[in-house]
Design an enzyme around this catalytic site. Structure first.
Site, mmCIF file in Angstrom:
data_model
loop_
_atom_site.group_PDB
_atom_site.id
_atom_site.type_symbol
_atom_site.label_atom_id
_atom_site.label_comp_id
_atom_site.label_asym_id
_atom_site.label_seq_id
_atom_site.Cartn_x
_atom_site.Cartn_y
_atom_site.Cartn_z
ATOM 1 N N GLY A 209 90.199 88.004 34.030
ATOM 2 C CA GLY A 209 89.550 88.020 32.708
ATOM 3 C C GLY A 209 90.582 88.105 31.609
ATOM 4 O O GLY A 209 91.762 87.830 31.838
ATOM 5 N N ASN A 210 90.174 88.474 30.427
ATOM 6 C CA ASN A 210 91.131 88.685 29.335
ATOM 7 C C ASN A 210 90.593 89.766 28.403
ATOM 8 O O ASN A 210 89.509 90.292 28.612
ATOM 9 C CB ASN A 210 91.412 87.366 28.595
ATOM 10 C CG ASN A 210 90.151 86.762 28.024
ATOM 11 O OD1 ASN A 210 89.477 87.374 27.198
ATOM 12 N ND2 ASN A 210 89.803 85.559 28.477
ATOM 13 N N HIS A 211 91.392 90.094 27.373
ATOM 14 C CA HIS A 211 91.065 91.254 26.531
ATOM 15 C C HIS A 211 90.049 90.959 25.427
ATOM 16 O O HIS A 211 89.793 91.817 24.591
ATOM 17 C CB HIS A 211 92.337 91.789 25.870
ATOM 18 C CG HIS A 211 93.305 92.371 26.850
ATOM 19 N ND1 HIS A 211 92.988 93.440 27.649
ATOM 20 C CD2 HIS A 211 94.571 92.012 27.180
ATOM 21 C CE1 HIS A 211 94.013 93.732 28.415
ATOM 22 N NE2 HIS A 211 94.985 92.875 28.164
ATOM 23 N N SER A 212 89.486 89.761 25.394
ATOM 24 C CA SER A 212 88.567 89.451 24.289
ATOM 25 C C SER A 212 87.355 90.398 24.305
ATOM 26 O O SER A 212 86.770 90.656 25.356
ATOM 27 C CB SER A 212 88.088 88.000 24.413
ATOM 28 O OG SER A 212 86.988 87.801 23.576
ATOM 29 N N ALA A 277 87.031 83.227 24.344
ATOM 30 C CA ALA A 277 88.353 83.172 24.987
ATOM 31 C C ALA A 277 88.081 82.832 26.450
ATOM 32 O O ALA A 277 87.893 83.732 27.284
ATOM 33 C CB ALA A 277 89.053 84.514 24.847
#
Ligand code: CTP
Length: 459
Positions: A209-212, A277
């Site tokens: 995943g990512n930090h969005s 994102a």
């Protein structure tokens, strides 16, 4: 009574033009608005609270607390109460305080905590108004998303003639009316917004995943909804749960799910905003069992995810507006412009991870808007809600330009015999921009077509 039920906070500061606040208040009340006045202490030298309290039918507030009673004037509550905050007249001194974030009286504290849109009407003498320091401070307010009710030209209290006069109360009321009309400016328009991260399953308990956080995309969806637009929000995993009658939220997890949901609503949308994102890669074969740590090393083969904005950009209808985001860590402008081109966007919003307080998880952001015609516009560090406001006003202009092109395409030149004029003294900056955009689109249409004599006569 065009302002019936509207709550307006009116700030009055120390300027000779403060007497006009009385007439302005009267006009607002006559239109049905509920007006609460806050005066700075210097304004008291120019007009009495008694006059303004009588006209607004409410006690005027000056200090944080009322003498003797211990009663506190809650600036946060005032900021939340209002639908609109107008400061008229705005003196050079209070302008400076607003620009720099000072908080030394009830008015400046309320300005800092106001959640509603803010309009300011500067009033000062000719040379003060022209001074670079004043111009810079006004520019700072603009970059915070405030609307400037530009001073008018005429005779000044000093006897000089020129720019600096407080806008006439009748004109200010028109701006206020226009502001509330604009709240419905996107009525009937349909939007697709993608927001948040995507999670790509590795196994039943792990993901890439990512930090969005989705805050920016959700702020855009809310802004559109508040202006009357209808939003299909395709939202990745996260804690945010936007709630508005005009927003239909479609929860998704992976990039593939996001693509499917976005595709479903893309065709009917007048405008698509790709704020998500999206993970660019996903595990090739997610395990359906939890992977055990029985090896010292492991690698996970990944496959490229579909580019949602890129794919939908290929099937963009004439007249549809696409807006993208770019988060870059190097060669920002070059990369943003290349994505604008490659993904067939009409506008791209660049945020840089280099800026303190901007990007993932923050409530603030600092962005640059890039347009197809090569123009760009940079904002200051602002709450994401304000960035969303600026973004939506750009979308509105793009939709207006597109509308004209659409109108022009199916009809012959003879049918296009019309005149549009605006009174540039009365129109505000945004209206003038829309007009200029429409003019440019029209000229592009006329000059970009190979007319034969039958089809076109220059009159
Ligand atoms: N985007 C998308 N689908 C993807 C990747 C990106 O819709 N699979 C959209 C984003 O929502 C954004 C724009 O494309 O509006 C640019 O996204 P960004 O992550 O900055 O760029 P990428 O195309 O992924 O390129 P790179 O990661 O190589 O910078």
């Amino acid at each position: 009574m065009r302002l019936q039920g509207k709550r307006i906070l009116l700030g009055v500061t120390g300027s000779i033009a403060a007497y006009k606040a009385a007439h302005f208040t009267r006009l607002l009340v006559k239109e049905g608005a509920e007006v609460q006045i806050i005066m700075s202490t210097s304004a008291l030298s120019f007009i009495t609270p008694l006059t303004l309290a009588t006209l607004s039918k409410k006690p005027v507030l000056v200090e944080f607390q009322n003498d003797g009673t211990g009663e506190w004037n809650n600036h946060v509550a005032l900021g939340m109460w209002a639908d609109l905050f107008v400061v008229a007249p705005l003196s050079a001194n209070t302008l400076f305080k607003f620009a720099k974030g000072a908080c030394d009286n009830l008015l400046t504290a309320t300005y800092l905590s106001a959640k509603c849109p803010v309009m300011v009407a500067p009033a000062m003498d000719l040379d003060m108004y022209r001074h670079t320091a004043v111009k810079d401070n006004l520019q700072a307010l603009r970059s915070y998303g405030n609307t400037i009710l530009e001073a008018e030209e005429g005779e000044l209290a000093s006897g000089l003639h020129g720019e600096g006069r407080l806008m006439e109360p009748e004109h200010m009321v028109e701006h206020v009316l226009k502001h509330f009309q604009d709240l419905d400016m996107l009525a009937g328009k349909r939007f697709l917004v993608t927001a948040g991260p995507t999670y790509e399953a590795i196994d039943p308990v792990r993901f890439i995943g990512n930090h969005s956080s989705g805050k920016m995309g959700v702020a855009v969806a809310m802004e559109i909804a508040q202006k009357g637009g209808n939003v299909e929000l395709v939202l990745g995993p996260g804690a945010l749960e936007p709630s508005h009658a005009n927003i239909q939220t479609h929860r998704v997890r992976s990039a593939e799910e996001m693509y499917e949901a976005a595709k479903e609503h893309h065709d009917e949308a007048d405008c698509a905003v790709f704020a998500a994102a999206v993970a660019d890669f996903a595990p090739l074969q997610p395990s359906d069992q939890k992977i055990k740590k029985d090896q010292a090393e492991m690698s996970i083969p990944l496959k490229r995810n579909r580019d949602i904005a890129g794919e939908l950009g290929k099937v963009k209808r004439p007249g549809q507006v696409h807006v993208g985001f770019a988060l870059e860590t190097g060669e920002e402008e070059k990369n943003a412009r290349s994505k604008l081109e490659k993904k067939n966007f009409d506008m791209i919003v660049l945020n840089s991870l280099r800026d303190e307080g901007a990007g993932f998880q923050h409530d603030t952001n600092k962005v640059t808007f890039f347009f197809k015609n090569g123009e760009k516009e940079q904002t200051g560090l602002l709450p994401k809600t304000k960035i969303a406001g600026l973004l939506v006003s750009h979308i509105r202009k793009l939709l207006a330009a597109v509308l004209l092109l659409l109108l022009c395409n199916p009809v012959s030149a003879q049918q296009l015999n019309f005149t549009v004029t605006i009174n540039s003294d009365r129109a505000n900056t945004q209206e003038r921009d829309i007009f200029e955009n429409m003019k440019a689109a029209f000229e592009q249409f006329l000059n970009g077509t190979n007319w034969i004599e039958d089809e076109f006569s220059p009159h």
